[in-house]
Design a protein around this motif. Sequence first.
Motif, PDB file in Angstrom:
ATOM      1  N   LYS A   1       0.819  -1.215   0.000  1.00 15.69           N
ATOM      2  CA  LYS A   1       0.000   0.000   0.000  1.00 15.69           C
ATOM      3  C   LYS A   1       0.858   1.273   0.000  1.00 15.69           C
ATOM      4  O   LYS A   1       1.805   1.383   0.765  1.00 15.69           O
ATOM      5  N   ASP A   2       0.508   2.191  -0.865  1.00 16.05           N
ATOM      6  CA  ASP A   2       1.124   3.512  -1.008  1.00 16.05           C
ATOM      7  C   ASP A   2       2.573   3.495  -1.503  1.00 16.05           C
ATOM      8  O   ASP A   2       3.209   4.534  -1.574  1.00 16.05           O
TER       9      ASP A   2
ATOM     10  N   TYR B   1       7.314   6.380  -1.382  1.00 13.04           N
ATOM     11  CA  TYR B   1       5.915   6.247  -0.987  1.00 13.04           C
ATOM     12  C   TYR B   1       5.153   7.506  -1.364  1.00 13.04           C
ATOM     13  O   TYR B   1       5.725   8.590  -1.420  1.00 13.04           O
ATOM     14  N   LYS B   2       3.841   7.358  -1.531  1.00 16.13           N
ATOM     15  CA  LYS B   2       2.975   8.525  -1.669  1.00 16.13           C
ATOM     16  C   LYS B   2       2.950   9.246  -0.341  1.00 16.13           C
ATOM     17  O   LYS B   2       2.933   8.609   0.710  1.00 16.13           O
TER      18      LYS B   2
END
Length: 138
Positions: free
Chosen positions: A62-63, A133-134
């Motif tokens: 995730k992300d 990462y975002k």
Amino acid sequence: MAKKLEGERVLITQQARAYADQQYMKEEERFGQVLSWAVRGELIRQNIDQIDQYLSEIVKMKDTERVVLIGDDGQLLVSTDKRLEETKGVELFPKEILNLQKVTVKSDVDGKKILVVPVMGLNKKIATVVVSYKQPNF
């Protein structure tokens, strides 16, 4: 009384957020340390395909946007973004990031959060893994 309660609520919220951030950083550092051990073992055996598989699994988390492995000479060895395969690692990140000697989380590098993982050999750094990462929205 209401102002005092509101002030205490804000203070407790700030303390909780700071504690959560601190715990998150510790977990990121632990993850980075384990990743560096895995990558070091495969680099020593010159098993780049296995490292590519590791990084491809990480980018699915995730992300996570991109994961790269940059050799100590600045060459890009592995990238989950295949458009970067001809790019030099030193073109992606400044030298001060690539020269880090310990697992580090940077909050704002070109609008991204990054995890910098130096991969150490027996007596010197042999590569660096950078996980982008975002940035979280607040």
